[in-house]
Design an enzyme around this catalytic site. Structure first.
Site, PDB file in Angstrom:
ATOM      1  N   SER A   1      -1.970 -28.168  23.407  1.00  0.00           N
ATOM      2  CA  SER A   1      -1.268 -27.214  22.545  1.00  0.00           C
ATOM      3  C   SER A   1      -2.165 -26.740  21.403  1.00  0.00           C
ATOM      4  CB  SER A   1      -0.020 -27.880  21.960  1.00  0.00           C
ATOM      5  OG  SER A   1      -0.385 -29.034  21.228  1.00  0.00           O
TER       6      SER A   1
ATOM      7  N   SER B   1      -3.955  12.502  17.858  1.00  0.00           N
ATOM      8  CA  SER B   1      -4.173  12.428  19.289  1.00  0.00           C
ATOM      9  C   SER B   1      -5.659  12.560  19.568  1.00  0.00           C
ATOM     10  CB  SER B   1      -3.411  13.564  19.966  1.00  0.00           C
ATOM     11  OG  SER B   1      -3.947  13.840  21.234  1.00  0.00           O
TER      12      SER B   1
ATOM     13  N   HIS C   1      26.614   9.579  16.491  1.00  0.00           N
ATOM     14  CA  HIS C   1      26.211  10.044  17.826  1.00  0.00           C
ATOM     15  C   HIS C   1      25.031  11.010  17.747  1.00  0.00           C
ATOM     16  CE1 HIS C   1      30.229   8.593  19.261  1.00  0.00           C
ATOM     17  NE2 HIS C   1      30.598   8.983  18.061  1.00  0.00           N
TER      18      HIS C   1
ATOM     19  N   ASN D   1       6.125 -37.404  18.745  1.00  0.00           N
ATOM     20  CA  ASN D   1       7.392 -36.672  18.867  1.00  0.00           C
ATOM     21  C   ASN D   1       7.998 -36.345  17.510  1.00  0.00           C
ATOM     22  OD1 ASN D   1       6.876 -37.098  21.523  1.00  0.00           O
ATOM     23  ND2 ASN D   1       8.698 -38.323  21.958  1.00  0.00           N
TER      24      ASN D   1
ATOM     25  N   TYR E   1      12.666 -36.156  24.270  1.00  0.00           N
ATOM     26  CA  TYR E   1      11.572 -35.206  24.220  1.00  0.00           C
ATOM     27  C   TYR E   1      11.099 -34.866  25.635  1.00  0.00           C
ATOM     28  CZ  TYR E   1       7.215 -32.887  23.147  1.00  0.00           C
ATOM     29  OH  TYR E   1       6.220 -31.960  23.066  1.00  0.00           O
TER      30      TYR E   1
ATOM     31  N   GLN F   1       6.815 -27.911  23.984  1.00  0.00           N
ATOM     32  CA  GLN F   1       5.534 -27.397  23.487  1.00  0.00           C
ATOM     33  C   GLN F   1       5.423 -25.886  23.675  1.00  0.00           C
ATOM     34  OE1 GLN F   1       1.905 -29.630  24.448  1.00  0.00           O
ATOM     35  NE2 GLN F   1       1.058 -27.759  25.317  1.00  0.00           N
TER      36      GLN F   1
END
Lengths: 492, 492, 492, 492
Positions: free
Chosen positions: D25, D279, D158, D112, D319, D324
């Site tokens: 992680s 553009s 609308h 944990n 857990y 993760q």
């Protein structure tokens, strides 16, 4: 600001660093930069062929672009001061070759058709890779099935022991599911591999560009005719995301099972240590973390799909900058899916299945009670529902013995089954797991003969699918090689 | 409880009304009840053919089932005391024809393969209908395009006036997008139309059922071989939901435009009163409510997809009751999508486009500035980026006149353009909208000639697609007719 | 069309039945119709108080509305020819009492503020109900925990046996989670219970309406001041949907466990037959279907949230008809969540836990290996990581015996532990499950003393929460009663 | 592998680089690494206070940790060979200070509870920042409202011109909506800011840790009592994601309006060039790209919510590694939301509103027709619905003149209004926009007096909210400072 050759004319104002970063698609554009160089090369070759630019300009532009192709795009082109890699490369060329040359690259096109083309090129390559991984995954499943034709195990419904099956049968279920993922991706490929080039901003251009020629150079199988649709639609991306969602949902299911089967309760499988973690506190733990993360990745891919669909929903024609936000979601999902399924191949191939535990469990939970009911139907011409009820009543009493059946039969029909000739031996014979399995001979069932037939037909199918994937890959490689060769020839 | 012939053996306990309602799939099953009768008929015919049941049983079962087919399923079979319509019909048959007959219906199968088959039958019919609606929608778009080949309008990027285009070009963009929705649904059809029957609970059955025969009777184009996959997968449903999401996302975009174009600002279109609402308080209002609801329906369909994907994600093999919850989400999305696109056809066909307003707006916002830059490229051999910058600087100063261009050119290049021969007439000539449009001649662009070519080729394509849809519909009708005919023959 | 008093002035055109059905919100409006009558009553009382209508008009309107309140709204008001129930009721009143009276109902308001008010009234009532169910659910969990203070069971991480715990500890984890769901819903209630009335279409009205008075009459705790926000926002609905998602995610987790624990592998729990199904083919099966459906319902609620969020995203101010599509998604999710959690109470209360099975499993998988490592830390002053490694190495070798520990220690540290005084008895003593549990005395842990303390404090908390929920309910009932009483007084 | 002190005991096997990357992680952990050092410091201080480690060990550990706090965590601790930053830092300490010292860090805890604590610390800081941004955003809206009290503009329903309003009214609608986002996040903060520490793997620990002390040291407002819930739940993360979804949905609406108002059609606003793009092909374009990307970011945040909810749904206790995968989704959404709303402040503050254009449009579309109907009610005592119909009929005929009203009245009531005294002057008077606005005097309406009152009360509210946010921030900073001070004191 002055470095960005696109902005300099129309817009004043100093942008803050955060604003630049927010507006720029550079981070995601790293993944399409290589494609952009190819698109630029093909565009220049077309401009030359159509005599929109002169031979010399074409030569110099191609030389510079081939340099990028061969040595890589310099880091400065990725600066967030450019809104995107297209502006980055054009600005770089203007800086390197002078505006007289570099300023001619962008004739007759727009970033709108350019980015759509780059994204399609990138996605088609990713599909090719994903198709190859799916082939490997399916081959692994078939090979494991072949190894486990005789591995009897319990089959489950509602996570309850239901009927005996064979591990081969179970694994082939996944192979069949993944083969549909293959089919879907292969079909999507054909919609992805269409060229939007020549659409320019959305209305095409007054220059006499040659859309088919550019498409051919880049290995596209055709053009997206309507030029507004060509730049405004992203259904090709949503479609691929949808394919990946379904594939990952299937992958999440096999992972769920690997986790369940790794539990101490089941003990059916042991994943290789390299796919596991331990606990920082509990020294005895060996956890199937990789399978858990893969299961979770399905969630991330579903979320990416949602993001992308929400972004496009309700956008008016034609190009809107919102579409830029779709790209990182798409690329992340492609990456997650590819990595997850790739590692799944190795996780499965290196797993150890405990045949004995599986067989032990296969007979539990009255798993052949259906065979008993079926036998009562055949032997005593009972309606199935009657036989089903008798057996159900016996189970409710806790055992599938002759006496339990007799008592249920008496209760329901007024007479017992022994009196009609049923013996204890009949009962235990029909409850035999292997016999039960071998009696199931219809196509796709878990008997030995059906499994062998299935394995053989799946191998055939796999061979054809692999060829299909490789043919596509070959076409891409071929077109790329010939594009570069031709560009080199012109560049001299 | 006693009425449910499936539960009576194994399970005791009185269920509360709320629990019954929670567990029962009856509400959704109303939509598959007709399919279930067909499946039952084909199953009985197969059981007879394979001599699993006798001729007399077959006769009586078929008579009872044909009665249901012809007169409709009695309301009592839909009671929530049954967990599903399969139990409802079987219980009804047991009640009506006696257990000796009715109790033989469920030989060699399970509700798991039965419900999967019913759902596939229902979904394939819905796809057929959706394909027809898509054809109508595309025909309407092409017809409108034909009518509006000369209707010049502004094209937009980022909701800014960008370049002129034609309404025909705009509408054909949608037609092209919807044609991909057609293709996707047609491809999904082939994966939907596969028979899971014979899979029973997941392990097939020991009875010598004939899977191919049942599949043929019901108009399926083949069997889902692996029997575990056959009952456990729902990717066919997720895939169709995904197709509908994409289709509705496209529909939401055209609705967004109709809403924008209906606004007083644009005034491009006026929807027929029947598609509008007024305000309960503001008497002057005419609101494009139908388009708003359609736009919102895209959200509902995306949500249904998410629900369904979440339900299946992480489920172990094989059947789990969670799958029941997928069905109402699927059917609701199918209904919403069908109704929305169906009404969109009429909304478009009855709308009035204000050509004059469109033309008036087409030239605003310097919409032909690109043509001016292109002309400078061609006329003075300027690099496009240089020309783009000059024109951009002129716009920033507020006008596209010769003097503004000269001043920009002087600032950027050190010399003006008049001295190189540019005249005020040249400038106004190149800014002419119609000329700009007619210069865009590549395939798919908004010039008259390209639009005519596009309309002609789209008509060709539509004709082929309609044939494809009708052929599929014909096969289904044919197989249903011959199933009923044959069943009647046997029933006598 | 002519029956709809709202449409008749501004709009022409006959609408098709399908179009009416598409546009009408009637189906969902059945769920807010009762609220609408209350809103009408309060509105009329305010109009009278502010002298906007005369006494007589007020009397007649209130009489008619009280009749609807008492006898129910007639079916004709629900016809899809009306766009919504507001038009339905007004048209009914015009029909019944004449336009001179009925036509005065809608002074100084709009359907925009009206529908927002009705929805808030409906949702606040649903929250009240859901809060009560959450209290019952938590009470059930606490009661079960009290019963199972001594029920030792394995605790899991990664679905692996990890450390022993007690069932009470496990159930209290859910109670604690659900108490946060209670808190969230209670907080959302306060944002829901605000009055939009008086906002009219979005700009309020020129009539001298009294917003605070109407709000008070209807039991709202205040007004949503800005009138544009009052009609245009639906974050109150999205917020409640979000609360329900989280609650259902928690519910899905306990259902997942009940399914796992019902499996033959675990055998920890047996759900009451009334919450189970059997198989139509496998007579022995008893499946935890209710838990599976609840688990799936979490998916449906998440999907409803997505639908609703997608609908609102990107809508400009103020009211857009898209918002109508949010309502059925919201109401369906509320229903699903309420029903699921309500049945979960009974499912838990009627379940039978097999204490012996649980205890048997609690010691498996070296579940007290951490205690062993901890003991090595305390006894020999080893760093935890060293002790963790030694125990891990022993487990890898397959056993937690003195000799395995010695061999690991020798390998890692160069000396064994026996020589430092560790005995076989020490090892088996520290591995004892009950001792391990009783050593965990910090707040919230599974020792007896901690569990008793937790149960006592949770009961306290629950008592306070129940009071909070009942107080809110009482306020609502009180305000409704006094509204009706006062209306009757005026109506005479 | 050998470098990872957590894995080395239990697990063999070389992991591939891809597998390491997949499992680790680390990428997300960069965002919680600082929090982890604080958690480590507090843990060590507690271990010392409880005499679980000796003074010397504490000193050395704290010195090493303070070094990390002050000089930053060395890059090697982030290597993917560690599964996470917790293992990375512990391994680094073991390497740097020796196992005798570093190996004692992890006593009485697990990753944990550690990771849950780190995530909560990170998220609470992000909430504090988001609250501050929301205050700035609301202040900007109020300041703009103050500036535009007299800026009359059309209000829309609308997307149709509906009734006149004032820009101040419109902006205050957003301020009110964002203030609810503030409230939600502030309430979530209190659920986030609870300490899971001491829960260890889920069952707490046999060491006599002091949960309240650690919580206090780290500025948590309390402990999450039940230790299983403490490590297994992530509803705090889902809740914050939900808050951000709602906030971004509101932001997407204001962006939608800025895009619409930037269009040439409306021309109400001009965003500063620094928030726009041009553009690459159309030199005249100035596009509101930032607003488009923000609008799209709402989609990404909704998708992140879905990912996270799907990941947690159906997970058993306690857990699971799936959790993760929630983290990167959470952090990405937090980043996107923070950046989008932060830039929105500047985008609004630097925008130029064209008051004249707004006023010009305010009267279009019969925007005061409701006032006319209201006047007819007051003047002629007509029922509102009758007046509404008369005005609606006049509009259908195309004009709101006396004669059109007369003709409608005659058609509907049989008599005209002129004869009852209505004059042309009455009609044009009541249609006056400014008069219409000034007549709306209820709280929250667009009259000058109501706007002034609203601005004043919102400022009051904002002041209180800012104080609330700053108080929380102050508490955090204070607790951090005192933690470090105390740690330094012990480290000597």
């Amino acid at each position: 600001m002055q470095n960005d050759v696109v902005r300099r004319g129309r817009l004043a104002g100093e942008r803050s660093g955060e604003m630049m970063q927010f507006l720029s698609s550079m981070e995601a554009d790293r993944h399409i930069a290589d494609a952009d160089v190819l698109v630029d090369i093909a565009h220049v070759m077309m401009l030359k062929k159509q005599q929109i630019i002169g031979e010399n300009t074409a030569k110099e532009l191609l030389s510079a672009l081939l340099e990028l192709y061969e040595s890589g795009i310099p880091e400065q082109a990725f600066s967030v001061e450019y809104e995107d890699i297209h502006a980055g490369i054009e600005s770089f060329l203007v800086g390197a070759a002078g505006e007289e040359i570099g300023g001619r690259l962008h004739i007759g096109r727009s970033r709108n058709d350019e980015v759509a083309a780059c994204l399609r090129i990138r996605v088609r390559e990713d599909i090719i890779k994903q198709l190859a991984i799916l082939c490997r995954l399916r081959e692994t499943l078939v090979a494991l099935a072949e190894e486990h034709i005789a591995t009897t195990m319990p089959g489950f419904t509602h996570l309850q022991h239901a009927q005996p099956t064979r591990l081969a049968h179970h694994l082939l279920a996944y192979e069949q599911a993944f083969s549909r993922d293959f089919d879907r991706l292969a079909e999507s490929y054909d919609r992805v591999n269409m060229s939007p080039l020549g659409a320019a901003a959305f209305a095409s251009t007054g220059f006499p560009v040659n859309r088919e020629y550019v498409a051919r150079l880049l290995g596209f199988s055709g053009i997206l005719e309507n030029t507004m649709d060509a730049v405004a639609s992203r259904d090709f991306a949503l479609e691929v995301l949808g394919d990946l969602c379904l594939m990952m949902v299937t992958a999440s299911r096999i992972c769920e099972e690997l986790i369940l089967w790794s539990s101490r309760f089941a003990g059916f499988v042991s994943l290789d240590d390299s796919f596991c973690s331990t606990s920082s506190i509990m020294p005895q733990k060996k956890n199937p973390d990789s399978a858990e993360i893969m299961r979770a990745k399905a969630g991330s891919v579903i979320g990416a799909y949602v993001s992308a669909a929400v972004v496009v929903k309700g956008l008016p024609m034609s190009y809107n900058r919102d579409l830029q936000e779709l790209t990182p979601n798409l690329l992340r999902a492609i990456h997650d899916a590819k990595q997850s399924t790739g590692l799944l191949v190795d996780m499965l191939a290196s797993a150890t299945f405990d045949k004995e535990r599986m067989r032990d469990e296969a007979g539990k939970g009255f798993s052949t009670a259906t065979d008993l009911a079926d036998m009562l139907v055949r032997r005593f011409d009972l309606p199935f529902r009657t036989a089903h009820t008798i057996v159900g009543m016996a189970v409710r009493k806790g055992e599938l013995t002759l006496s339990a059946l007799d008592s249920a039969s008496t209760e329901l029909l007024g007479s017992n089954l022994s009196s009609r000739g049923l013996t204890e031996a009949d009962v235990s014979d029909v409850l035999d797991i292997e016999k039960s399995l071998e009696q199931k001979k219809v196509p796709g069932s878990p008997s030995r003969v059906s499994l062998l037939a299935a394995i053989s037909s799946r191998k055939e199918r796999l061979r054809a699918d692999r060829e299909k994937a490789e043919e596509r890959k070959g076409l891409l490689t071929g077109s790329r090689d010939s594009l570069i060769r031709e560009a080199r020839r012109i560049a001299g």
